[in-house]
Motif scaffolding. Structure first.
Motif, PDB file in Angstrom:
ATOM      1  N   PHE A 189       1.089  25.632 -35.523  1.00 25.40           N
ATOM      2  CA  PHE A 189       0.377  25.399 -34.256  1.00 25.40           C
ATOM      3  C   PHE A 189       0.766  24.023 -33.702  1.00 25.40           C
ATOM      4  O   PHE A 189       0.811  23.038 -34.428  1.00 25.40           O
ATOM      5  N   VAL A 190       1.042  23.985 -32.428  1.00 21.66           N
ATOM      6  CA  VAL A 190       1.347  22.736 -31.723  1.00 21.66           C
ATOM      7  C   VAL A 190       0.447  22.684 -30.493  1.00 21.66           C
ATOM      8  O   VAL A 190       0.378  23.651 -29.727  1.00 21.66           O
ATOM      9  N   ASN A 191      -0.250  21.548 -30.295  1.00 20.74           N
ATOM     10  CA  ASN A 191      -1.174  21.490 -29.162  1.00 20.74           C
ATOM     11  C   ASN A 191      -0.436  21.298 -27.834  1.00 20.74           C
ATOM     12  O   ASN A 191       0.752  20.993 -27.788  1.00 20.74           O
ATOM     13  N   ARG A 192      -1.193  21.488 -26.737  1.00 22.45           N
ATOM     14  CA  ARG A 192      -0.587  21.446 -25.406  1.00 22.45           C
ATOM     15  C   ARG A 192       0.030  20.079 -25.099  1.00 22.45           C
ATOM     16  O   ARG A 192       1.077  19.994 -24.457  1.00 22.45           O
ATOM     17  N   ASN A 193      -0.615  19.008 -25.553  1.00 20.59           N
ATOM     18  CA  ASN A 193      -0.098  17.662 -25.298  1.00 20.59           C
ATOM     19  C   ASN A 193       1.284  17.491 -25.917  1.00 20.59           C
ATOM     20  O   ASN A 193       2.188  16.901 -25.325  1.00 20.59           O
ATOM     21  N   ALA A 194       1.452  18.010 -27.126  1.00 22.65           N
ATOM     22  CA  ALA A 194       2.759  17.923 -27.799  1.00 22.65           C
ATOM     23  C   ALA A 194       3.804  18.748 -27.050  1.00 22.65           C
ATOM     24  O   ALA A 194       4.957  18.326 -26.892  1.00 22.65           O
ATOM     25  N   PHE A 195       3.406  19.963 -26.600  1.00 16.24           N
ATOM     26  CA  PHE A 195       4.347  20.777 -25.820  1.00 16.24           C
ATOM     27  C   PHE A 195       4.876  19.989 -24.618  1.00 16.24           C
ATOM     28  O   PHE A 195       6.073  19.942 -24.351  1.00 16.24           O
ATOM     29  N   GLY A 196       3.944  19.373 -23.881  1.00 19.15           N
ATOM     30  CA  GLY A 196       4.343  18.626 -22.694  1.00 19.15           C
ATOM     31  C   GLY A 196       5.214  17.427 -23.018  1.00 19.15           C
ATOM     32  O   GLY A 196       6.194  17.134 -22.321  1.00 19.15           O
ATOM     33  N   HIS A 197       4.883  16.723 -24.097  1.00 19.69           N
ATOM     34  CA  HIS A 197       5.613  15.516 -24.467  1.00 19.69           C
ATOM     35  C   HIS A 197       7.040  15.826 -24.925  1.00 19.69           C
ATOM     36  O   HIS A 197       7.973  15.080 -24.633  1.00 19.69           O
ATOM     37  N   SER A 247       7.615  24.876 -25.590  1.00 19.93           N
ATOM     38  CA  SER A 247       6.580  25.870 -25.310  1.00 19.93           C
ATOM     39  C   SER A 247       6.341  26.692 -26.572  1.00 19.93           C
ATOM     40  O   SER A 247       7.111  26.627 -27.542  1.00 19.93           O
ATOM     41  N   GLN A 248       5.279  27.534 -26.548  1.00 16.84           N
ATOM     42  CA  GLN A 248       4.963  28.375 -27.697  1.00 16.84           C
ATOM     43  C   GLN A 248       6.094  29.354 -27.984  1.00 16.84           C
ATOM     44  O   GLN A 248       6.366  29.703 -29.143  1.00 16.84           O
ATOM     45  N   ASP A 249       6.791  29.764 -26.918  1.00 14.37           N
ATOM     46  CA  ASP A 249       7.907  30.708 -27.107  1.00 14.37           C
ATOM     47  C   ASP A 249       8.971  30.144 -28.035  1.00 14.37           C
ATOM     48  O   ASP A 249       9.602  30.881 -28.807  1.00 14.37           O
ATOM     49  N   ASP A 250       9.193  28.810 -27.948  1.00 15.25           N
ATOM     50  CA  ASP A 250      10.201  28.191 -28.817  1.00 15.25           C
ATOM     51  C   ASP A 250       9.856  28.390 -30.286  1.00 15.25           C
ATOM     52  O   ASP A 250      10.736  28.665 -31.116  1.00 15.25           O
ATOM     53  N   PHE A 251       8.577  28.314 -30.620  1.00 13.06           N
ATOM     54  CA  PHE A 251       8.166  28.443 -32.018  1.00 13.06           C
ATOM     55  C   PHE A 251       8.135  29.916 -32.441  1.00 13.06           C
ATOM     56  O   PHE A 251       8.412  30.242 -33.600  1.00 13.06           O
ATOM     57  N   GLU A 252       7.818  30.788 -31.497  1.00 15.23           N
ATOM     58  CA  GLU A 252       7.845  32.212 -31.819  1.00 15.23           C
ATOM     59  C   GLU A 252       9.260  32.700 -32.055  1.00 15.23           C
ATOM     60  O   GLU A 252       9.485  33.707 -32.742  1.00 15.23           O
TER      61      GLU A 252
END
Length: 476
Positions: free
Chosen positions: A1-9, A13-18
């Protein structure tokens, strides 16, 4: 799990981890093996505390982070890693600025000490050359050679003054100054100095606050920055000088922590020249660092600029990239509601001697001998002392017979300042001229407040010394 703040920084996106990305892919390749090793140790139950890594964004750029990791357990067994990541980019910038400030302070202290000793050596060369010139006349054998020796010694004296300005041990004569007026009056000189293929543009803000400054030193700053800009544009370009009022609020101080809150006047000098790479930029204010050819520069120009700005309680920044030009910005504290002082032309004063008695106090034998010979050549009687204690003894023994004291400021023993105080206790009407090429933290200002009548720079300039001595002796 990565929070939204980390995604933006990180630009992810979640797709990258999926699609199979994991946390280690967010660490730069050079730090990834160490991050994996540390994670294994954490899974074994070790407590590693904070670790610093170089993090990697989607666009390939990196930034420094610190990470705190703990093991995640399921049924009592470690099954993963939980990590908190903190971006420390701004912290790193502040650390770099602090290291630079400490380095410049250390180099400045060294430079000031060298300049002090060098001044005394130059004094003998310049002084005796000028004495011989006074005794001779144009056309005499060796006269032209003496002139060259004198000129070389004066150039050496200018180098020591630049070192002292860099080290912030050269006193400033501060007064309310309108920087717009300084820039406008300097424009004519710049137009003669800068080639015509370089356009000079002034962008001066109206209703500019006054600053407390030494006009001649601010002119030196502008000339040094302008000359550097000229050298960066051999094929032409644009030199821009700007002024504006500025406020050091919290947002500004985050990037420039040396500024205290308040009003400032910003003075910027920008060019469209070759620019500088990162390595050159890191050393731009270092003394004796230069990218110019041998014999084309001393490497002291920008170091002197740095010293003058710091001496004015100001702050200077430099932004530059190869091919994109360079921009220097200087921030000087504003003094609101104060009328700037117009520049005053120096009066030409006739060079005169006299028949009074002068007590010359200096710990350097050659400086003392030179000063005595110079004064005696113009009719004065001279008594010499090599330290403050001897000066007090001589003055006490000849009370009333000494018309003027020339007192070196930096001496072993009680020193010039304490000697001045004790002379004034002995005789409140004593005339004292302080002489030094090296001063620390407003010492000249302090001795003036104590009761010194005037100040002369070392190495002695014959004209300056004689005019100062005569001027003080003629005071009521």
């Amino acid at each position: 799990f990565v929070n939204r703040n980390a995604f933006g920084h990180f630009g992810l996106s979640q797709d990258d981890f999926e699609r199979g990305m994991n946390g280690f892919d967010m660490i730069a390749p050079e730090d990834r093996p160490r991050a994996i090793e540390n994670s294994i140790r954490v899974m074994r139950g070790e407590k590693l505390g904070l670790n610093e890594y170089l993090a990697l964004k989607r666009d390939g750029s990196t930034f420094p982070v610190i990470m705190h990791s703990t093991a995640k357990y399921l049924d009592g067994k470690p099954v993963g890693i939980r990590g908190i990541v903190i971006d420390i980019t701004e912290t790193k910038k502040l650390e770099a600025q602090l290291r630079q400030a400490h380095k410049m302070e250390a180099v400045g202290t060294l430079a000031g000490g060298i300049a002090h000793d060098f001044n005394n050596l130059l004094q003998a060369v310049q002084g005796y050359a000028e004495l011989l010139l006074l005794k001779g006349r144009e056309g005499d054998v060796g006269y032209r050679e003496l002139q060259e020796i004198s000129r070389a010694a004066k150039r050496g004296g200018e180098l020591t003054r630049q070192l002292l300005m860099f080290s912030r041990k050269m006193e400033s004569t501060l007064q309310p100054v309108d920087l717009n007026r300084v820039v406008e009056e300097l424009r004519m000189l710049l137009e003669r100095t800068i080639p015509k293929m370089i356009e000079i543009e002034l962008r001066l803000t109206g209703n500019l606050h006054a600053v407390s400054a030494d006009i001649s030193q601010i002119e030196q700053v502008l000339m040094n920055l302008a000359v550097n800009a000229r050298d960066a544009m051999p094929d032409g370009g644009k030199l821009t000088i700007e002024t504006r009022n500025a406020i050091a609020d919290e947002e500004v101080r985050r990037s420039q922590p040396e500024l205290t809150p308040g009003n400032y006047v910003a003075l910027a000098v920008a060019d469209t020249g070759q620019g500088m790479d990162k390595t050159t930029l890191e050393h731009v204010f270092d003394p004796f660092f230069t990218t110019k050819e041998v014999g084309k520069g001393t490497g002291l120009g920008l170091a002197m600029v740095y010293g003058i700005v710091k001496n004015h309680r100001g702050y200077i920044t430099c932004v530059s990239k190869p091919g994109e030009g360079t921009r220097f910005e200087i921030y000087l504290p504003a003094i609101a509601g104060t009328q700037a002082t117009p520049p005053v032309d120096a009066r030409e004063t006739e060079l005169r001697g006299g028949s009074e008695t002068v007590l010359l106090v200096d710990d350097d034998d050659s400086v003392r001998a030179l000063g005595a010979e110079l004064l005696q050549m113009f009719g004065y009687s001279v008594i010499s002392a090599n330290d403050g204690e001897s000066a007090l003894q001589v003055y006490g023994e000849t009370r009333g017979g000494i018309d003027l004291v020339i007192l070196d400021l930096i001496m072993p023993g009680i020193g010039g300042t304490q000697c001045l105080e004790r002379l004034l206790e002995m005789d409140p009407r004593v005339r004292v001229v302080v002489a030094s090429g090296y001063s620390i933290g407003g010492q000249i200002e302090r001795v003036a407040e104590i009761g010194a009548r005037a100040f002369i720079h070392k190495p002695y300039d014959v004209d300056e010394m004689l005019m100062t001595v005569r001027g003080v002796l003629d005071q009521e």
